[in-house]
Design a protein around this motif. Structure first.
Motif, PDB file in Angstrom:
ATOM      1  N   PRO A 253      -4.298   1.369  -9.336  1.00 19.39           N
ATOM      2  CA  PRO A 253      -4.683   0.251 -10.215  1.00 19.39           C
ATOM      3  C   PRO A 253      -3.625  -0.153 -11.249  1.00 19.39           C
ATOM      4  O   PRO A 253      -3.512  -1.337 -11.567  1.00 19.39           O
ATOM      5  CB  PRO A 253      -5.949   0.766 -10.902  1.00 19.39           C
ATOM      6  N   ASP A 254      -2.850   0.801 -11.754  1.00 18.68           N
ATOM      7  CA  ASP A 254      -1.885   0.451 -12.810  1.00 18.68           C
ATOM      8  C   ASP A 254      -0.591  -0.091 -12.210  1.00 18.68           C
ATOM      9  O   ASP A 254       0.495   0.432 -12.456  1.00 18.68           O
ATOM     10  CB  ASP A 254      -1.601   1.664 -13.697  1.00 18.68           C
TER      11      ASP A 254
ATOM     12  N   LYS B  79       2.664   7.041 -14.327  1.00 17.56           N
ATOM     13  CA  LYS B  79       1.739   6.333 -15.228  1.00 17.56           C
ATOM     14  C   LYS B  79       1.551   4.876 -14.807  1.00 17.56           C
ATOM     15  O   LYS B  79       0.439   4.354 -14.828  1.00 17.56           O
ATOM     16  CB  LYS B  79       2.243   6.406 -16.670  1.00 17.56           C
ATOM     17  N   ARG B  80       2.663   4.217 -14.470  1.00 19.29           N
ATOM     18  CA  ARG B  80       2.578   2.807 -14.093  1.00 19.29           C
ATOM     19  C   ARG B  80       3.489   2.567 -12.894  1.00 19.29           C
ATOM     20  O   ARG B  80       4.543   3.191 -12.760  1.00 19.29           O
ATOM     21  CB  ARG B  80       3.071   1.898 -15.225  1.00 19.29           C
ATOM     22  N   LEU B  81       3.096   1.586 -12.099  1.00 19.57           N
ATOM     23  CA  LEU B  81       3.917   1.194 -10.943  1.00 19.57           C
ATOM     24  C   LEU B  81       4.321  -0.269 -11.099  1.00 19.57           C
ATOM     25  O   LEU B  81       3.493  -1.122 -11.429  1.00 19.57           O
ATOM     26  CB  LEU B  81       3.107   1.358  -9.647  1.00 19.57           C
TER      27      LEU B  81
ATOM     28  N   LEU C 125       0.013  -9.480  -2.806  1.00 21.81           N
ATOM     29  CA  LEU C 125       0.760  -8.217  -2.850  1.00 21.81           C
ATOM     30  C   LEU C 125       0.236  -7.330  -3.982  1.00 21.81           C
ATOM     31  O   LEU C 125       0.029  -6.126  -3.796  1.00 21.81           O
ATOM     32  CB  LEU C 125       2.263  -8.483  -3.060  1.00 21.81           C
ATOM     33  N   LEU C 126      -0.006  -7.958  -5.118  1.00 22.11           N
ATOM     34  CA  LEU C 126      -0.506  -7.191  -6.266  1.00 22.11           C
ATOM     35  C   LEU C 126      -1.878  -6.591  -5.949  1.00 22.11           C
ATOM     36  O   LEU C 126      -2.112  -5.405  -6.211  1.00 22.11           O
ATOM     37  CB  LEU C 126      -0.594  -8.100  -7.495  1.00 22.11           C
ATOM     38  N   ASN C 127      -2.752  -7.393  -5.381  1.00 20.97           N
ATOM     39  CA  ASN C 127      -4.108  -6.901  -5.091  1.00 20.97           C
ATOM     40  C   ASN C 127      -4.081  -5.735  -4.106  1.00 20.97           C
ATOM     41  O   ASN C 127      -4.812  -4.760  -4.275  1.00 20.97           O
ATOM     42  CB  ASN C 127      -4.976  -8.036  -4.544  1.00 20.97           C
ATOM     43  N   GLU C 128      -3.234  -5.853  -3.107  1.00 20.23           N
ATOM     44  CA  GLU C 128      -3.148  -4.764  -2.123  1.00 20.23           C
ATOM     45  C   GLU C 128      -2.694  -3.454  -2.769  1.00 20.23           C
ATOM     46  O   GLU C 128      -3.218  -2.387  -2.462  1.00 20.23           O
ATOM     47  CB  GLU C 128      -2.167  -5.146  -1.003  1.00 20.23           C
ATOM     48  N   ALA C 129      -1.711  -3.559  -3.661  1.00 22.61           N
ATOM     49  CA  ALA C 129      -1.212  -2.345  -4.311  1.00 22.61           C
ATOM     50  C   ALA C 129      -2.247  -1.797  -5.287  1.00 22.61           C
ATOM     51  O   ALA C 129      -2.500  -0.584  -5.333  1.00 22.61           O
ATOM     52  CB  ALA C 129       0.110  -2.638  -5.032  1.00 22.61           C
ATOM     53  N   CYS C 130      -2.886  -2.686  -6.036  1.00 20.40           N
ATOM     54  CA  CYS C 130      -3.881  -2.261  -7.042  1.00 20.40           C
ATOM     55  C   CYS C 130      -5.075  -1.548  -6.400  1.00 20.40           C
ATOM     56  O   CYS C 130      -5.703  -0.698  -7.032  1.00 20.40           O
ATOM     57  CB  CYS C 130      -4.373  -3.454  -7.855  1.00 20.40           C
ATOM     58  N   ALA C 131      -5.373  -1.902  -5.160  1.00 18.87           N
ATOM     59  CA  ALA C 131      -6.495  -1.254  -4.478  1.00 18.87           C
ATOM     60  C   ALA C 131      -6.241   0.245  -4.323  1.00 18.87           C
ATOM     61  O   ALA C 131      -7.170   1.046  -4.284  1.00 18.87           O
ATOM     62  CB  ALA C 131      -6.716  -1.909  -3.113  1.00 18.87           C
ATOM     63  N   VAL C 132      -4.975   0.609  -4.243  1.00 19.94           N
ATOM     64  CA  VAL C 132      -4.617   2.027  -4.100  1.00 19.94           C
ATOM     65  C   VAL C 132      -4.239   2.641  -5.445  1.00 19.94           C
ATOM     66  O   VAL C 132      -4.585   3.775  -5.756  1.00 19.94           O
ATOM     67  CB  VAL C 132      -3.419   2.179  -3.129  1.00 19.94           C
TER      68      VAL C 132
ATOM     69  N   ARG D  90       0.839  -1.213   0.000  1.00 21.13           N
ATOM     70  CA  ARG D  90       0.000   0.000   0.000  1.00 21.13           C
ATOM     71  C   ARG D  90       0.864   1.250   0.000  1.00 21.13           C
ATOM     72  O   ARG D  90       0.514   2.255  -0.630  1.00 21.13           O
ATOM     73  CB  ARG D  90      -0.884   0.038   1.252  1.00 21.13           C
ATOM     74  N   GLN D  91       1.961   1.184   0.739  1.00 18.61           N
ATOM     75  CA  GLN D  91       2.840   2.356   0.810  1.00 18.61           C
ATOM     76  C   GLN D  91       3.466   2.647  -0.556  1.00 18.61           C
ATOM     77  O   GLN D  91       3.534   3.815  -0.969  1.00 18.61           O
ATOM     78  CB  GLN D  91       3.922   2.131   1.869  1.00 18.61           C
ATOM     79  N   ALA D  92       3.901   1.595  -1.237  1.00 17.52           N
ATOM     80  CA  ALA D  92       4.454   1.788  -2.590  1.00 17.52           C
ATOM     81  C   ALA D  92       3.394   2.413  -3.488  1.00 17.52           C
ATOM     82  O   ALA D  92       3.666   3.356  -4.247  1.00 17.52           O
ATOM     83  CB  ALA D  92       4.912   0.443  -3.155  1.00 17.52           C
ATOM     84  N   ALA D  93       2.169   1.905  -3.387  1.00 18.61           N
ATOM     85  CA  ALA D  93       1.089   2.390  -4.239  1.00 18.61           C
ATOM     86  C   ALA D  93       0.716   3.835  -3.889  1.00 18.61           C
ATOM     87  O   ALA D  93       0.400   4.640  -4.770  1.00 18.61           O
ATOM     88  CB  ALA D  93      -0.119   1.465  -4.111  1.00 18.61           C
TER      89      ALA D  93
END
Lengths: 304, 304
Positions: B291-292, B265-267, B282-289, B253-256
């Motif tokens: 999306p890309d 544009k993209r992470l 891990l992907l889902n947690e980041a995408c929640a904040v 989440r912090q990265a996102a």
């Protein structure tokens, strides 16, 4: 029987390839792991082949070329991360300290274990390690820089006592060990029973000899004589014998000649030049001189 | 269009696994290769993914933890074996010299090329490299030791001149370049044609930002603002946020959050802890904040 097993972690040479890792091997003697050489990526190979890092006893570095030791920093750091506390002995030529000490000063100041470097003698045959099960000898090879071979030699083991003799002569528990070591037994009525009646001889001690890197060097033969397994580098095929000589490496035939002269039981060749994608030719050349030859390969385990 | 491509050579963290290599990446800008970090085994990854080692321009080391630089000795030695002659610039914190210099003194005295170490400033945003196509900036991150992020930023490119305008106005070859740079054109009969009629604007300059290792650190946002791609470490899932804080690493989440704040544009997230075999969470947690978001993986190539 006590386990005596060699695992090949890498059998490539200086130029990295996707076929072979640089040099490293594990000798497992009775669940103690002795590492020989530690090329880059060795810690990953240990993981790949599920070696138990907490059983790592000591590391033997044959010579100070990168493909035999660039895996040390990563391995030493990982042992620290894993919380190792027991001393780790590293056997290597004294010049290793020129770059290992600055590394340890920077990265190792919080390692929870101690690294003890023991200098190899590049000129003489030497007993470098001994415990109740094994002796490790080091001896000179012939390479561009000081290089040593190693021989791991099991100690003579106790004789096997015959179960039925224990019962027949009513041998007390307290006498078993000395009989295993060769003592005769005196019965309660004073009769002497010779050890040979009570026991059978142990299996002969096993030994493993490691010779890499080296030019053709018959002077090593006395030190590897009769080994159950000899690992000898065969960097080049016969067609490259001039290059082998120039770079102080061996050809297939030369490795096999050494095996034949030393009368070893089996020969394992490795340290293959990156120019070979197929190794059949190397194997055939060696087998023509010494039939009991095998090609080393990553992940290979040889039980002695 | 000029190639601007990122290749992930390793996206694991300190403890080695068979799933991920330690950190290393290649930035290919117009066939010049810029390496970021060089964990153990990087030279093998370069071979695996068929990178052209002779195009390696320079190496940027984010910080002096082993999983970001223990591949250097092997890579530097291999470049020597391959006969490199061009200088190699290594950007790193000055303490690198404490162990790199002793290494180079022992192993590097016959290298056919020169290694030039350029010290990173751990405290300030800094232009550290520039050529006609790119600028590389370094900026502080927040980790247990001095650590820098990097931004590779393409320079504004020339405008595209319209083929049909060259013909229509009979523009001589000698004028093409200045028109591409924004100049107007005067015809032979003295008529001024505005640049906007003759050209179309270039694609906007692309940029890549690399942030690993780091705790959650919004202070970096100005330096990574609007990047086409941000690589940000996400060593831990949210459940481990205390551990992340203690070890100066980031959660997903912090990265996102950083990506969102910087409006990139993209992470791309990476530097995964060895505890995760599956990365979907891990992907889902980041995408929640943000999306890309994508998961880094060994061998992944991202074209900007």
């Amino acid at each position: 029987m006590t386990r005596f097993e060699i695992t090949i972690l890498g059998c490539g040479s200086a130029m990295p390839t996707t076929l072979h890792n640089p040099t490293s091997q594990l000798v497992n003697l009775n669940e103690k792991l002795f590492m020989i050489d530690c090329g880059e990526g060795t810690q990953l190979q240990l993981r790949r082949y599920k070696a138990r890092l907490n059983k790592l006893h000591s590391i033997f570095i044959s010579h100070l070329h990168g493909d035999h030791l660039f895996g040390l920093p990563g391995l030493l750091a990982t042992l620290a991360l894993l919380g190792r506390t027991g001393d780790l002995h590293i056997y290597a030529h004294k010049e290793v300290e020129l770059f290992l000490n600055p590394f340890l000063k920077y990265f190792g100041n919080q390692f929870p274990y101690k690294i003890i470097v023991i200098h190899l003698d590049p000129l003489h045959h030497q007993l470098i390690f001994e415990n109740n099960a094994i002796r490790v000898f080091s001896f000179p090879l012939k390479h561009r820089i000081p290089t040593n071979g190693f021989r791991f030699e099991e100690k003579e083991r106790p004789r096997h006592i015959k179960r039925e003799m224990i019962d027949f002569y009513n041998i007390p528990l307290s006498k078993i060990n000395e009989i295993k070591m060769g003592a005769d037994f005196e019965t309660s009525d004073g009769k002497l029973v010779e050890n040979e009646i009570l026991t059978t001889p142990p299996a002969p001690p096993r030994s493993y000899a490691y010779c890499s890197d080296t030019a053709y060097y018959p002077e090593m033969v006395p030190y590897i004589k009769g080994a159950d397994l000899l690992y000898h580098e065969a960097t080049y095929a016969e067609t490259e014998h001039v290059r082998a000589k120039d770079t102080f490496h061996s050809t297939t035939r030369q490795a096999a000649e050494i095996a034949r002269m030393a009368n070893v039981k089996r020969l394992l060749i490795g340290h293959f030049s990156s120019r070979y994608n197929e190794l059949d030719k190397l194997l055939n050349e060696a087998c023509a001189v010494f039939p009991d030859t095998e090609l080393a390969d990553e992940g290979m385990k040889i039980v002695l």
